[in-house]
Design an enzyme around this catalytic site. Structure first.
Site, short mmCIF file in Angstrom:
data_model
loop_
_atom_site.label_atom_id
_atom_site.label_comp_id
_atom_site.label_asym_id
_atom_site.label_seq_id
_atom_site.Cartn_x
_atom_site.Cartn_y
_atom_site.Cartn_z
N ALA A 95 -0.17 3.54 2.08
CA ALA A 95 -0.38 4.99 2.22
C ALA A 95 -1.63 5.38 1.44
O ALA A 95 -2.05 4.66 0.53
CB ALA A 95 0.84 5.73 1.69
N GLY A 138 2.81 0.88 2.26
CA GLY A 138 3.13 1.45 3.57
C GLY A 138 2.61 0.60 4.72
O GLY A 138 3.15 0.64 5.82
N GLU A 141 5.25 -1.85 5.21
CA GLU A 141 6.42 -1.13 5.77
C GLU A 141 6.21 -0.86 7.26
O GLU A 141 7.15 -0.97 8.05
CB GLU A 141 6.64 0.17 5.00
CG GLU A 141 7.17 -0.09 3.59
CD GLU A 141 7.25 1.17 2.76
OE1 GLU A 141 6.23 1.88 2.65
OE2 GLU A 141 8.33 1.46 2.22
N GLU A 161 3.81 -0.51 -4.81
CA GLU A 161 3.99 0.90 -5.18
C GLU A 161 4.41 1.09 -6.63
O GLU A 161 4.06 2.08 -7.28
CB GLU A 161 5.05 1.56 -4.27
CG GLU A 161 4.61 1.77 -2.83
CD GLU A 161 4.96 0.63 -1.90
OE1 GLU A 161 5.10 -0.52 -2.37
OE2 GLU A 161 5.06 0.86 -0.68
N1 DAK Z 1 -5.32 4.58 -0.56
C1 DAK Z 1 -6.54 5.16 -0.63
N2 DAK Z 1 -7.67 4.47 -0.84
C2 DAK Z 1 -7.57 3.15 -1.02
C3 DAK Z 1 -6.32 2.47 -0.96
C4 DAK Z 1 -5.16 3.25 -0.71
N3 DAK Z 1 -3.94 2.71 -0.57
N4 DAK Z 1 -6.56 1.15 -1.17
C5 DAK Z 1 -7.87 1.01 -1.34
N5 DAK Z 1 -8.49 2.21 -1.25
C6 DAK Z 1 -9.92 2.50 -1.38
C7 DAK Z 1 -10.39 2.32 -2.82
O1 DAK Z 1 -10.12 3.48 -3.56
C8 DAK Z 1 -11.87 2.11 -2.60
O2 DAK Z 1 -12.48 3.34 -2.33
P1 DAK Z 1 -13.80 3.80 -3.15
O3 DAK Z 1 -13.45 3.74 -4.58
O4 DAK Z 1 -14.85 2.80 -2.76
O5 DAK Z 1 -14.07 5.18 -2.63
C9 DAK Z 1 -11.90 1.28 -1.32
O6 DAK Z 1 -10.67 1.54 -0.66
C10 DAK Z 1 -12.01 -0.21 -1.58
O7 DAK Z 1 -10.97 -0.57 -2.45
P2 DAK Z 1 -11.17 -1.56 -3.69
O8 DAK Z 1 -12.51 -1.36 -4.30
O9 DAK Z 1 -9.99 -1.41 -4.59
O10 DAK Z 1 -11.15 -2.99 -2.95
P3 DAK Z 1 -10.78 -4.40 -3.56
O11 DAK Z 1 -11.16 -5.38 -2.50
O12 DAK Z 1 -11.34 -4.56 -4.93
O13 DAK Z 1 -9.17 -4.39 -3.71
C11 DAK Z 1 -6.91 -3.97 -2.95
C12 DAK Z 1 -8.37 -4.40 -2.58
C13 DAK Z 1 -6.13 -3.84 -1.65
C14 DAK Z 1 -6.28 -5.06 -3.81
C15 DAK Z 1 -6.96 -2.64 -3.75
O14 DAK Z 1 -7.77 -1.71 -3.02
C16 DAK Z 1 -5.61 -2.04 -3.99
O15 DAK Z 1 -4.86 -2.48 -4.85
N6 DAK Z 1 -5.29 -0.94 -3.24
C17 DAK Z 1 -4.08 -0.18 -3.44
C18 DAK Z 1 -2.90 -0.92 -2.87
C19 DAK Z 1 -1.62 -0.14 -3.11
O16 DAK Z 1 -1.24 0.16 -4.24
N7 DAK Z 1 -0.93 0.18 -2.02
C20 DAK Z 1 0.29 0.94 -2.07
C21 DAK Z 1 -0.02 2.38 -1.86
S1 DAK Z 1 1.43 3.39 -2.02
C22 DAK Z 1 6.11 7.34 2.50
C23 DAK Z 1 5.17 6.77 3.27
C24 DAK Z 1 4.46 5.72 2.79
C25 DAK Z 1 4.63 5.29 1.48
C26 DAK Z 1 5.59 5.88 0.72
C27 DAK Z 1 6.35 6.91 1.21
N8 DAK Z 1 6.88 8.49 2.98
C28 DAK Z 1 6.47 9.00 4.24
C29 DAK Z 1 7.89 9.03 2.25
C30 DAK Z 1 3.80 4.23 0.99
C31 DAK Z 1 3.25 4.23 -0.25
C32 DAK Z 1 2.14 3.30 -0.50
O17 DAK Z 1 1.76 2.53 0.34
#
Ligand code: DAK
Length: 287
Positions: A95, A138, A141, A161
């Protein structure tokens, strides 16, 4: 007084009313998609996430487009199988954290993204998720809400998350646990650590793992193979398998048996069995 939206109401009022009726689908011309791309290859509909700078994070507008495109694929009789994919670098990093960071509970509810995730369940055609790079949060998911998962060998899969102070809320605690069991699910969700595609395969979280450069062609091959089968049999088989997640065995068996009786009256059952006996390939009509 009941509001009549077929009359002189403002076009936007009509659109919003219609969207609610259609379960959050907002009808938009396909060429206006900005967060996804769609292609049709014969009888297979392909949907690509297209937010490379945000690693295909699932923003509300992306989810709106996804539901719209899937609904179109569902309504298009020529399409018999659907593929959802991203790019070689990333399926989806989850997400959109930047968007979610501004929401409180009320805003999250208003966005309706949960309903959008759930709307995948309304699609009766098989959906294949083709993963490469990262399938996180997400993103994983969403893949788990599909019917078959093909992964490139380098894919990292996880529910990170917990690292940002929340936990999987779009089916992760339920679907991951059903796929890999309680202990691995607890390990993945409580640590946020990723697993490799091979481990996911060994644990039953994905259907197939292939070399990095082959994940999309493998998904296409599989989709075209399924698309050649009798559509009604595919639909009822999918329904019956999904029923096993929602019901005790006795109820699932009853559901399966009824679907089987139903398929016995289909033209395609006649054609399939006749073709077998005549030693030729069947030609299915979908009836
Ligand atoms: N959201 C927004 N931007 C993101 C992102 C994300 N999930 N993941 C990466 N980006 C953005 C980064 O901020 C960066 O943007 P800038 O800073 O350049 O503007 C760009 O993408 C490149 O990312 P990185 O520089 O971090 O790239 P790396 O190759 O170094 O790292 C990575 C890749 C995938 C390991 C890292 O980006 C990372 O850890 N990303 C976050 C992964 C994460 O935590 N995902 C879980 C998100 S929470 C629901 C629906 C859905 C959900 C829950 C409830 N309901 C409807 C109730 C789901 C929740 C989630 O998924």
């Amino acid at each position: 007084m009941a509001t009549n939206f077929s009359g002189n109401a403002h076009p936007w009022a009509r659109t919003i009313f219609q969207a609610k009726l259609e379960g959050y689908r907002l009808a938009m011309p396909e060429h206006e998609y900005v967060n996804i791309k769609v292609e049709i290859e014969g009888d297979v509909g392909l949907l690509f996430f297209n937010r490379p700078t945000a690693l295909n994070a699932l923003s509300s507008s992306l989810m709106r487009e996804l539901v719209d495109a899937l609904t179109r694929f569902e309504e298009n009789e020529k399409i018999r199988c659907i593929i959802i994919t991203g790019s070689d670098k990333v399926f989806s990093a989850g997400a959109d954290i930047k968007e979610m960071s501004t929401w409180n509970s009320v805003e999250a509810l208003k966005q309706g993204n949960l309903e959008r995730f759930d709307s995948l369940r309304k699609i009766t055609k098989p959906i294949i998720a083709a993963l490469s790079g990262y399938a996180l949060g997400g993103g994983l998911e969403l893949a788990m809400a599909c019917d078959i998962i093909v992964a490139a060998e380098g894919t990292k899969l996880g529910q990170p998350e917990i690292n940002i102070g929340v936990f999987p809320g779009a089916g992760g605690t339920q679907r991951l646990t059903r796929a890999v069991g309680k202990f691995k699910s607890m390990d993945m969700i409580l640590t946020g650590n990723t697993i490799t595609a091979d481990e996911a395969l060994n644990r039953g979280l994905v259907s197939r793992v292939v070399a990095n450069e082959l994940y999309l062609s493998e998904a296409k091959k599989l989709a075209h193979e399924i698309a050649m089968k009798a559509p009604l049999a595919v639909k009822l088989a999918k329904q019956s398998i999904l029923k096993s997640f929602d019901s005790p065995l006795s109820e699932g068996l009853e559901f399966e048996h009824r679907n089987f009786y139903l398929i016995m009256s289909s033209e395609d059952k006649q054609e399939g069995m006749r073709a077998f006996m005549e030693k030729r390939k069947p030609v299915y009509s979908g009836r």
